[in-house]
Design a protein around this motif. Structure first.
Motif, PDB file in Angstrom:
ATOM      1  N   LYS A  26       0.866  -0.945  -0.005  1.00  0.00           N
ATOM      2  CA  LYS A  26      -0.007   0.041   0.016  1.00  0.00           C
ATOM      3  C   LYS A  26       0.992   1.330  -0.024  1.00  0.00           C
ATOM      4  CE  LYS A  26      -3.945  -1.663   2.306  1.00  0.00           C
ATOM      5  NZ  LYS A  26      -3.544  -3.269   2.662  1.00  0.00           N
ATOM      6  N   ARG A  27       2.067   1.236  -0.050  1.00  0.00           N
ATOM      7  CA  ARG A  27       3.163   2.209   0.043  1.00  0.00           C
ATOM      8  C   ARG A  27       3.580   2.761  -1.069  1.00  0.00           C
ATOM      9  NH1 ARG A  27       7.940   1.147   3.705  1.00  0.00           N
ATOM     10  NH2 ARG A  27       7.843  -1.179   3.409  1.00  0.00           N
ATOM     11  N   GLU A  28       4.121   4.142  -1.547  1.00  0.00           N
ATOM     12  CA  GLU A  28       4.517   4.494  -2.656  1.00  0.00           C
ATOM     13  C   GLU A  28       5.629   3.630  -3.115  1.00  0.00           C
ATOM     14  OE1 GLU A  28       4.522   7.803  -3.916  1.00  0.00           O
ATOM     15  OE2 GLU A  28       3.018   8.544  -2.531  1.00  0.00           O
ATOM     16  N   ILE A  29       5.491   3.334  -4.438  1.00  0.00           N
ATOM     17  CA  ILE A  29       6.493   2.521  -4.945  1.00  0.00           C
ATOM     18  C   ILE A  29       7.920   3.019  -5.022  1.00  0.00           C
ATOM     19  CG2 ILE A  29       4.682   1.180  -5.834  1.00  0.00           C
ATOM     20  CD1 ILE A  29       5.653   2.274  -8.797  1.00  0.00           C
ATOM     21  N   THR A  30       8.025   4.090  -5.652  1.00  0.00           N
ATOM     22  CA  THR A  30       9.234   5.005  -5.993  1.00  0.00           C
ATOM     23  C   THR A  30      10.294   4.788  -4.934  1.00  0.00           C
ATOM     24  OG1 THR A  30       8.208   6.194  -7.279  1.00  0.00           O
ATOM     25  CG2 THR A  30      10.389   6.842  -6.931  1.00  0.00           C
ATOM     26  N   PRO A  31      10.121   5.155  -3.618  1.00  0.00           N
ATOM     27  CA  PRO A  31      11.183   4.906  -2.862  1.00  0.00           C
ATOM     28  C   PRO A  31      11.679   3.441  -2.502  1.00  0.00           C
ATOM     29  CG  PRO A  31       9.215   6.261  -1.759  1.00  0.00           C
ATOM     30  CD  PRO A  31       9.193   5.719  -3.172  1.00  0.00           C
TER      31      PRO A  31
END
Ligand code: G6P
Length: 609
Positions: free
Chosen positions: A10-15
């Motif tokens: 469910k998190r931002e994928i980029t980092p």
């Protein structure tokens, strides 16, 4: 080599993906990219060169949260540019694929796909995979499409595929190129190397050849490529984050050089039996009768691991009197080797993933030999493929130029020599003396490391040279090869290692006042002979840097520089004499402004032939 990272949760994928790719940087790459969804459409960002370039290109980008895949590429088919970088997409931009390995029949597949109307942009084999999967995506089931596509593929792959129509799934498959799945709460991770995952989880499943993984945020299904459901073994990774960070050192290579006392302590802990002059190596999984029946030992490896094999050859022959042969893994498999049930074949590999070494193991098994892996990475392909084996427990090695893996491999072979020698009832007192010396090696390495500043000063004087020669005899001959390899790998100075006496048959022609000659001239049974070789170099104005045994006053009069190392049984000398050479290469490379941890064109783990 290439690296893969995937994330679903469910998190931002980029980092997460970028962070994972950074952890894989050490494996070597020339371009990188990432794919995910942006406003529900498949979107890729690709850059050439350093990961910082991708990072900066991603600054303006906002992917949807949920899932994505990333890749660092080391070019095999097609030059390193943004078009050839992964991920690759199909014509409709529905499916994105990242891939390590080589699709050998990609030209045939490409022609077939072109005839069906597919248009290609890159010259890579991976783009063919993306189109092939899309060709079979008529059912709208990505896992099924990947499976059908792979039935047409020859070659090796570790791959990950996503579809914009299935934003809750990543499909991965492995044949000859490593992949590991990480599990943590309602998130799943995928990577080609566990280093990319351990920031997030220590619970992993290593995929095996012929397996697929279907990842959703809270589940992983492992299936064969034929579609049957398989059981998987969850493994707990013991390496922590500290172990893969630089921890105050300027480079991983320097950190790893300094970690050697610890690495060797870990490699011998609970195994070395000083009193009996042997070692308890249950990983070998052989009883005394089987050990007594061994007629021949073959050691196979690549690069620095091959040099460890050469040291092991001297050790094993001296302590067990069993004939030993050392083979480049890439040569072993193609030259119709003679091995049988009475041959022990050791495959030495830090990563446990080197394609040629793996192929050599398979060949040896086919011929009936017992195969034993000497690996660092737990659960790696070679470790699994071998009949049994011993982990060297050096901890993660990130610097491309191998250092602590070499000394840990050699210390493991010292123990194997003691153990085989004991079972075959050879040289009891000598074994006890060597075992006692082995226990003291970590402290002696600490002593050598304290000479770092002195070695740095010597390095500064030779950093501008174009050539260097490394000479040693007996146990120090492989050390000469390893010293030369370290220098050429990271400083791009042409360096050659030679058995000192062979110098007269060629390299002597190169010696003049500009040629530094590194002599590994510790005190042993051929010390006098190597002194004559030093005289021969001096007579031709060569500059001599000597690695000598403490207390050797004579050599100080002959050499331009002497680096003293503590006295040790000659069987173990490589464990000490290699340390100044690692530091010398390191400081010369730093002086020349070279990128020590990521030398040009090299990769940490070579997973293609
Ligand atoms: C590459 C690395 C070397 C390494 C060799 C064998 O060339 O750059 O440092 O010695 O592969 O790798 P392995 O993992 O099998 O020991």
């Amino acid at each position: 080599m290439c690296g893969i990272v995937g994330y679903i949760g469910k998190r931002e994928i980029t980092p997460i993906i970028l962070g994972g790719l950074k952890r894989l940087e050490y494996r070597g790459y020339d371009s990188s990219g990432i794919a995910g969804l942006k406003a529900h459409n498949l979107h890729t960002v690709k850059s050439v060169g350093r990961l910082e370039n991708l990072e900066s290109d991603l600054k303006e980008e906002q992917f949807d949260v949920g899932f994505g895949i990333g890749h660092t590429r080391w070019a095999t088919h097609g030059e390193p540019n943004a078009v050839n970088a992964h991920p690759h997409v199909d014509g409709e931009c529905t499916i994105a694929v990242v891939h390590n390995g080589i699709i050998e029949n990609f030209e045939v597949l490409k022609t077939w796909l072109e005839a069906k109307g597919h248009k290609f942009e890159s010259s890579t084999d991976t783009e063919v995979l993306a189109h092939l999967i899309s060709e079979f995506y008529y059912t709208g089931d990505l896992a099924k499409a990947v499976r059908l596509a792979l039935h047409h593929v020859d070659g090796t792959y570790g791959l990950a595929a996503i579809s914009k129509n299935e934003p809750d799934t990543i499909v991965a498959a492995r044949q000859g190129s490593p992949l590991v799945v990480g599990m943590h709460d309602e998130e799943r991770f995928l990577a080609s190397d566990v280093a990319a995952l351990i920031e997030h989880t220590d619970r992993v499943i290593y995929l095996q050849d012929g397996e697929m993984a279907i990842l959703t945020a809270d589940d992983v299904r492992i299936e064969s490529i034929e579609g049957e459901s398989l059981e998987s073994e969850e493994i707990q990774v013991t390496w922590d984050l500290d172990a893969i960070e630089r921890g105050g050192f300027e480079h991983f290579m320097l950190k790893e050089i300094y970690e050697q006392p610890n690495a060797i302590t870990n490699s011998i802990r609970g195994r070395l039996d000083v009193e009996r002059g042997t070692a308890v190596l249950s990983g070998l999984n052989m009883d005394d009768d089987e050990i007594k029946k061994i007629k021949r030992i073959v050691l196979t490896a690549c690069g620095t691991s091959w040099h460890a094999g050469l040291v092991a050859e001297y050790m094993l022959e001296e302590m067990t009197r069993i004939p030993v042969e050392v083979d480049y893994a890439s040569e072993f498999r193609y030259r119709k080797p003679i091995v049988d049930e009475e041959t022990l074949v050791f495959a030495i590999s830090q990563s446990g993933e080197t394609a040629d070494t793996l192929a050599a193991v398979k060949e040896a098994k086919k011929l009936g030999a017992r195969t034993l892996g000497i690996c660092n990475v737990v659960g790696s392909t070679i470790a699994r493929e071998c009949d049994a084996g011993i982990y060297i427990h050096a901890g993660p090695e990130i610097g491309v130029a191998s250092t602590k893996a070499f000394t840990a491999q050699v210390s493991v072979f010292a123990m194997i020599s003691l153990m085989l020698g004991q079972v075959r009832d050879k040289f009891k007192e000598r074994r006890q003396a060597i075992a006692a010396d082995l226990a003291k090696i970590p402290g002696k390495i600490e002593q050598i490391l304290s000479l770092n500043d002195e070695i740095k000063k010597i390095a500064e004087q030779y950093a501008d040279r174009n050539n260097a020669l490394y000479l040693g005899r007996c146990f120090n001959f492989p050390v000469a090869l390893e010293g030369a390899l370290k220098l050429k790998e990271i400083s791009y100075i042409h360096a050659e290692g030679y058995p000192a006496a062979e110098m007269k048959h060629g390299p002597i022609a190169l010696i003049d006042k500009d040629m530094p000659v590194v002599f590994i001239a510790t005190q042993d049974r051929i010390y006098d002979k190597i002194m004559s070789n030093i005289e021969e170099v001096r007579a031709r104005q060569g500059r001599v840097i000597a690695i000598a045994t403490e207390g050797d006053a004579w050599i100080g009069k002959k050499a331009d520089h002497v680096i003293y190392i503590p006295d040790v049984d000659p069987v173990l000398v490589a464990l000490l004499s290699v340390i100044p050479l690692q530091l010398l290469a390191y400081h010369i490379a730093v002086c020349r402004g070279c990128d020590v941890d990521k030398p040009r064109n090299l990769a940490k783990s070579v997973t293609v032939e």
